[in-house]
Design a protein around this motif. Structure first.
Motif, PDB file in Angstrom:
ATOM      1  N   ALA A  62      -4.964  -1.047   6.591  1.00 39.07           N
ATOM      2  CA  ALA A  62      -5.812  -1.937   6.079  1.00 39.07           C
ATOM      3  C   ALA A  62      -5.023  -3.004   5.396  1.00 39.07           C
ATOM      4  O   ALA A  62      -5.501  -4.241   5.141  1.00 39.07           O
ATOM      5  CB  ALA A  62      -6.835  -1.208   5.143  1.00 39.07           C
ATOM      6  N   ALA A  63      -3.867  -2.567   4.633  1.00 32.18           N
ATOM      7  CA  ALA A  63      -3.062  -3.449   3.908  1.00 32.18           C
ATOM      8  C   ALA A  63      -2.188  -4.288   4.922  1.00 32.18           C
ATOM      9  O   ALA A  63      -1.514  -5.265   4.259  1.00 32.18           O
ATOM     10  CB  ALA A  63      -2.228  -2.658   3.329  1.00 32.18           C
TER      11      ALA A  63
ATOM     12  N   ALA B 278      -6.063   9.923   6.061  1.00 30.72           N
ATOM     13  CA  ALA B 278      -6.376   9.068   4.859  1.00 30.72           C
ATOM     14  C   ALA B 278      -5.368   7.819   4.840  1.00 30.72           C
ATOM     15  O   ALA B 278      -5.462   6.814   4.447  1.00 30.72           O
ATOM     16  CB  ALA B 278      -6.837   9.783   3.530  1.00 30.72           C
ATOM     17  N   ALA B 279      -4.109   8.328   4.943  1.00 26.63           N
ATOM     18  CA  ALA B 279      -2.779   7.474   4.481  1.00 26.63           C
ATOM     19  C   ALA B 279      -2.775   6.477   5.648  1.00 26.63           C
ATOM     20  O   ALA B 279      -2.878   5.343   5.439  1.00 26.63           O
ATOM     21  CB  ALA B 279      -1.696   8.234   4.490  1.00 26.63           C
TER      22      ALA B 279
ATOM     23  N   GLY C 115       0.421   5.660   0.740  1.00 24.21           N
ATOM     24  CA  GLY C 115      -0.723   6.688   1.034  1.00 24.21           C
ATOM     25  C   GLY C 115       0.067   7.956   0.927  1.00 24.21           C
ATOM     26  O   GLY C 115       1.268   8.226   1.561  1.00 24.21           O
TER      27      GLY C 115
ATOM     28  N   ALA D 174       0.770  -1.131   0.039  1.00 26.16           N
ATOM     29  CA  ALA D 174       0.068   0.113  -0.123  1.00 26.16           C
ATOM     30  C   ALA D 174       0.823   1.317   0.006  1.00 26.16           C
ATOM     31  O   ALA D 174       2.150   1.057   0.555  1.00 26.16           O
ATOM     32  CB  ALA D 174      -0.946   0.072   1.290  1.00 26.16           C
TER      33      ALA D 174
ATOM     34  N   LYS E 100      -5.328   4.969   7.405  1.00 30.42           N
ATOM     35  CA  LYS E 100      -6.361   3.919   7.181  1.00 30.42           C
ATOM     36  C   LYS E 100      -6.058   3.032   6.088  1.00 30.42           C
ATOM     37  O   LYS E 100      -6.136   1.823   6.274  1.00 30.42           O
ATOM     38  CB  LYS E 100      -7.727   5.009   6.699  1.00 30.42           C
ATOM     39  CG  LYS E 100      -8.224   5.531   7.952  1.00 30.42           C
ATOM     40  CD  LYS E 100      -9.526   6.266   7.779  1.00 30.42           C
ATOM     41  CE  LYS E 100     -10.140   7.000   8.887  1.00 30.42           C
ATOM     42  NZ  LYS E 100     -11.248   7.708   8.519  1.00 30.42           N
ATOM     43  N   ILE E 101      -5.588   3.657   4.822  1.00 25.42           N
ATOM     44  CA  ILE E 101      -5.114   3.003   3.789  1.00 25.42           C
ATOM     45  C   ILE E 101      -3.989   1.968   4.229  1.00 25.42           C
ATOM     46  O   ILE E 101      -3.921   0.665   3.630  1.00 25.42           O
ATOM     47  CB  ILE E 101      -4.573   3.790   2.603  1.00 25.42           C
ATOM     48  CG1 ILE E 101      -5.909   4.564   1.880  1.00 25.42           C
ATOM     49  CG2 ILE E 101      -4.199   2.978   1.319  1.00 25.42           C
ATOM     50  CD1 ILE E 101      -5.591   5.689   1.137  1.00 25.42           C
ATOM     51  N   ILE E 102      -2.958   2.236   4.741  1.00 20.53           N
ATOM     52  CA  ILE E 102      -1.972   1.613   5.074  1.00 20.53           C
ATOM     53  C   ILE E 102      -2.095   0.292   6.182  1.00 20.53           C
ATOM     54  O   ILE E 102      -1.709  -0.644   5.972  1.00 20.53           O
ATOM     55  CB  ILE E 102      -0.580   2.531   5.591  1.00 20.53           C
ATOM     56  CG1 ILE E 102      -0.035   3.093   4.262  1.00 20.53           C
ATOM     57  CG2 ILE E 102       0.574   1.573   6.342  1.00 20.53           C
ATOM     58  CD1 ILE E 102       0.903   4.272   4.440  1.00 20.53           C
TER      59      ILE E 102
END
Length: 377
Positions: free
Chosen positions: A216-217, A209-210, A198, A196, A212-214
């Motif tokens: 989740a990965a 936001a970054a 972000g 991922a 959450k993205i990271i």
């Protein structure tokens, strides 16, 4: 001679002398961030350089000329870097520039031809982006390893210890995007996977936001291509989100400031690459010299950290070039001398320039913060 005529003649001589440039002074200019999120970086770069100049001036200067450092605050805004550099060239006529901060800021200086039109060298910028290394501008002299070399150190070390899934936080500008490309390639070459990535906007700490993205990965390791403020906020939020990955930041992040911002408990375990030796070392000659001068001249409102060392090292390289240039230096003579500087031993850090490579150092180390907020190698 009548008294009034004598007074007029004396006054004329004094005014004429005041109008002449001082032959015993060399002006060095700096435009960097002394406000905004990178204020600590610019401040410590300036303080490190100033300490070297203070020590040299106390010994009589270089070829009898004292060094005067003039600094202007660009707030980490590229357009201000350009404007203030032009202003300084016109007002103060520096012999060289030193210690500019930020990839986009330095690129703007080059794109606007500030250096080439004035024929002025810029030494020791606080960026190691690969695009600037490849650009090899004839007036830019970098005294730190490239970000690509920092990334290679990270991927080599973590891949060999079993980490394969990586994520990346990056600043969404020329700096972050350039290093992101290097990181993606390095991870691939080392046999790892980028799980991922972000981004966050320059001059902000809007990393939610970054995070959450990271998270989740579920990566094993997260590389932070960020400044200190953004790294601190990202690490804080990631810890709170329960992401247990190993975090490793580039040298653009300062360890002591991370601890100060979020506390030693949340900072513990953060690894950081460094492009200069440990400021607490007792074995590196460069560091011993800095420690001695720091105690002697007592700089205010700064700490002896890696950024301070980087500023001092840059000034030391510039000082050596000034010595080799000789009395009555010009910008051209100084630029040519810098380009011919090879295998210069700056107290355990070796600097080499050539017409084909203006990135003078390849020193990279990895450190890690312990539970008390101290850096360990």
């Amino acid at each position: 001679m009548p008294l009034i005529s004598f007074v007029r003649a004396t006054l004329a001589i004094i005014l004429f002398a005041m109008a002449l440039p001082s032959a015993a002074q060399i002006v060095i200019g700096q435009v960097a961030a002394f406000s905004g999120p990178l204020a600590p970086t610019g401040t410590h770069m300036r303080a490190g350089a100033q300490l070297y100049f203070d020590a040299i001036n106390a010994e009589g200067g270089i070829h009898g000329a004292r060094i005067r450092l003039l600094s202007k605050d660009d707030g980490y805004k590229s357009e201000e870097t350009v404007r203030l550099a032009r202003e300084m060239l016109k007002e103060s006529q520096p012999l060289a520039f030193i210690g500019f901060v930020g990839t986009g800021n330095v690129e703007a200086i080059l794109d606007q031809k500030i250096l080439s039109e004035a024929g002025i060298p810029l030494v020791a910028v606080r960026t190691g982006t690969e695009s600037l290394v490849r650009r090899n501008d004839p007036f830019l002299f970098m005294t730190r390893a490239s970000y690509a070399e920092e990334i290679e150190k990270i991927t080599d070390q973590y891949i060999t210890t079993g980490y394969t899934r990586f994520a990346i936080l990056y600043q969404d500008d020329a700096f972050g995007q350039g290093v992101l490309q290097s990181a993606e390639q390095a991870i691939k070459n080392a046999g790892g996977t980028l799980a991922a990535k972000g981004a966050y906007a320059k001059n902000t700490t809007e990393v939610g936001a970054a995070v959450k993205i990271i998270a989740a990965a579920k990566p094993q390791a997260v590389i932070l291509i960020a400044n200190t403020a953004a790294s601190a906020e990202f690490l804080k939020q990631s810890r709170e989100a329960g992401n247990l990955a190993q975090y490793v930041a580039l040298s653009t992040t300062d360890a002591a400031q991370i601890v100060q911002r979020i506390g030693a408990d949340k900072a513990e375990g953060l690894a950081l690459t460094q492009v200069v030796p440990d400021p607490n070392s007792q074995t590196v000659p460069l560091i011993r010299e800095i420690q001695n001068n720091f105690a002697k001249f007592k700089p205010r409102d700064v700490t002896l950290n890696h950024t301070f060392v980087e500023g001092y090292l840059g000034a030391m390289v510039l000082g050596e070039a000034l010595r080799r240039t000789g009395p009555n230096p010009t910008r051209k003579k100084l630029r040519d001398t810098l380009e011919a500087l090879k295998n210069y031993d700056a107290g355990g850090v070796f600097i080499s320039f050539s017409p084909k490579r203006h990135a003078g150092s390849r020193f990279v180390d990895i450190t890690i913060l312990n539970r008390t907020g101290k850096l360990l190698r």
